[in-house]
Design a protein around this motif. Structure first.
Motif: not given
Length: 420
Positions: A291-316
């Motif tokens: 029941f947990q929703l998570s929202v991630w953001l990737n700027g798609m710049t530079g080396d943003g294609h890796g898993a480290a390119g994602w930023l968790l911006v919300d979860t509830f």
């Protein structure tokens, strides 16, 4: 008091500014137009005169109007191939009549036969139709572009789609997508084929003279087991098409350069997710885990294609909301949420539709306000000999920019002809 014992006469009130003087001030008039709130009211205002039309359709003004009054979600199409219905969402009175128009394809076009809703974007629908006679003879689908919000607009028949050139493919996806403005020119056709360890893409763009010459891309997939399973081809985001896989990454295709790339998933995300465009060139990913929703953001710049390119911006968690509507409908609450599937996501991760598969229920979640509501319920049915339980959801947004009336020159004056 004066000599007669009467109070002095009240001072005469200052004359109120006339309506003409207010509306004649361009700056004040634009501020008034901004307060209309909805694009359909802006189109109505443009019918008054040429001057009102020029102000309402000015690109600079429209940018301000959109910032203050972003396009609204009118509802969504739900169902299965051949059985779609439009489900309106609650709207203010100003949009009541407009929100009923998207139901017309379900009453007419979808009711004629084997209809498929391929893509929905910016108030327009891309559909495929094959008559009963063509079904029996194995005929190909005809594709139509519909604009249900435009009164009197006839469906546009698209040229026949070119078939893929690779015949010996282990996996094959073919999909059409509408451009950002939802128009005919710029419709994209993508054939995605897997042959051995290689993935091939053939991309066509529809123009005034037809589909034109395809762009091609080839990528060899490295996988420890020698196979990669492609799951779903998603609509373009910022000129890139993404394909969900079962291998821990997303396969991306840059339409401008016809090149493949891989985009690793955020840590912990493995299934039940979809992508959404963000501002500039960014990308949102919305996932459901229980029941947990998570929202991630990737700027798609530079080396943003890796898993480290994602930023968790919300979860509830939406467990409380699911429990509430289960109590209201006197249904039992499942102990886990593994059956919650992310069915559709709005731009900028504004909202998400969840397929509550066990009960064929669709939930609407406004991700910023965290409002959860049950908006649709349909029992599974047998489609031919195949049991279908997955509900297809296509959100339907108001059209932007508005389609303003055409300016027709008469003998002595200019007249406006209304389209919506």
């Amino acid at each position: 008091m004066d000599g007669d014992g009467l109070p002095p006469p009240a001072a005469a009130a200052a004359p109120a500014p006339s309506v003409a003087s207010v509306l004649g001030d361009d700056d004040l008039f634009r501020e008034i137009l901004l307060c209309l709130g909805f694009p359909n009211l802006l189109v109505r205002a443009a019918l008054v005169s040429k001057r009102w039309l020029l102000h309402a359709s000015d690109p600079v003004f429209l940018r301000r109007f959109r910032e203050r009054n972003p396009p609204r979600l009118l509802g969504f199409y739900a169902g299965y191939p051949g059985r779609y219905q439009f489900v309106p969402l609650p709207q203010p009175p100003e949009l009541a009549a407009l929100s009923r128009r998207p139901a017309s394809p379900c009453d007419g076009t979808f009711a004629r036969g084997a209809e498929r809703l391929i893509h929905c974007r910016n108030g327009r629908l891309l559909t495929a139709f094959r008559s009963r006679w063509r079904q029996l003879r194995g005929g190909r689908f005809k594709h139509y572009l519909l604009a249900p919000l435009l009164a009197g607009e006839s469906p546009t028949v698209l040229p026949p789609a070119p078939p893929p050139t690779h015949e010996r493919a282990q996996a094959r996806f073919t999909q059409m997508f509408l451009p950002g403005d939802g128009g005919r020119d710029g419709i994209t056709l993508v054939h995605l084929l897997m042959v051995g360890r290689k993935v091939y893409a053939e991309v066509y763009a529809l123009g005034s003279s037809g589909w034109g010459v395809p762009g091609t891309a080839v990528m060899e997939i490295e996988h420890p087991h020698g196979t990669t399973f492609l799951e779903e081809l998603l609509p373009p985001v910022h000129g890139k098409v993404f394909t969900l896989t079962t291998s821990g990454y997303i396969l991306g295709l840059d339409l401008a350069t016809s090149t493949f790339f891989t985009l690793e998933l955020p840590v912990g995300v493995r299934r039940s997710y979809l992508l959404s465009c963000a501002e500039d060139s960014g990308l949102y990913l919305v996932s459901a885990d229980g029941f947990q929703l998570s929202v991630w953001l990737n700027g798609m710049t530079g080396d943003g294609h890796g898993a480290a390119g994602w930023l968790l911006v919300d979860t509830f968690s939406i467990r409380e909301g699911c429990t509430r509507f289960a109590d209201q409908n006197q249904t039992s609450m499942p102990q886990d949420g593994d059956f919650l599937r992310v069915a559709a996501v709005g731009d900028n991760a504004e909202f998400v539709f969840l397929d509550y598969a066990t009960y064929s229920v669709v939930l609407y979640v406004h991700l910023r306000s965290r409002v959860v509501a049950k908006v649709y319920e349909q029992a599974p049915y047998d489609h031919g000999n195949v049991h279908v339980s997955r509900i297809h959801i296509s959100p339907f947004m108001m059209m932007w920019p508005p389609v303003f009336p055409a300016l027709n020159r008469g003998h002595d004056k200019e007249q406006l002809s209304q389209r919506v």
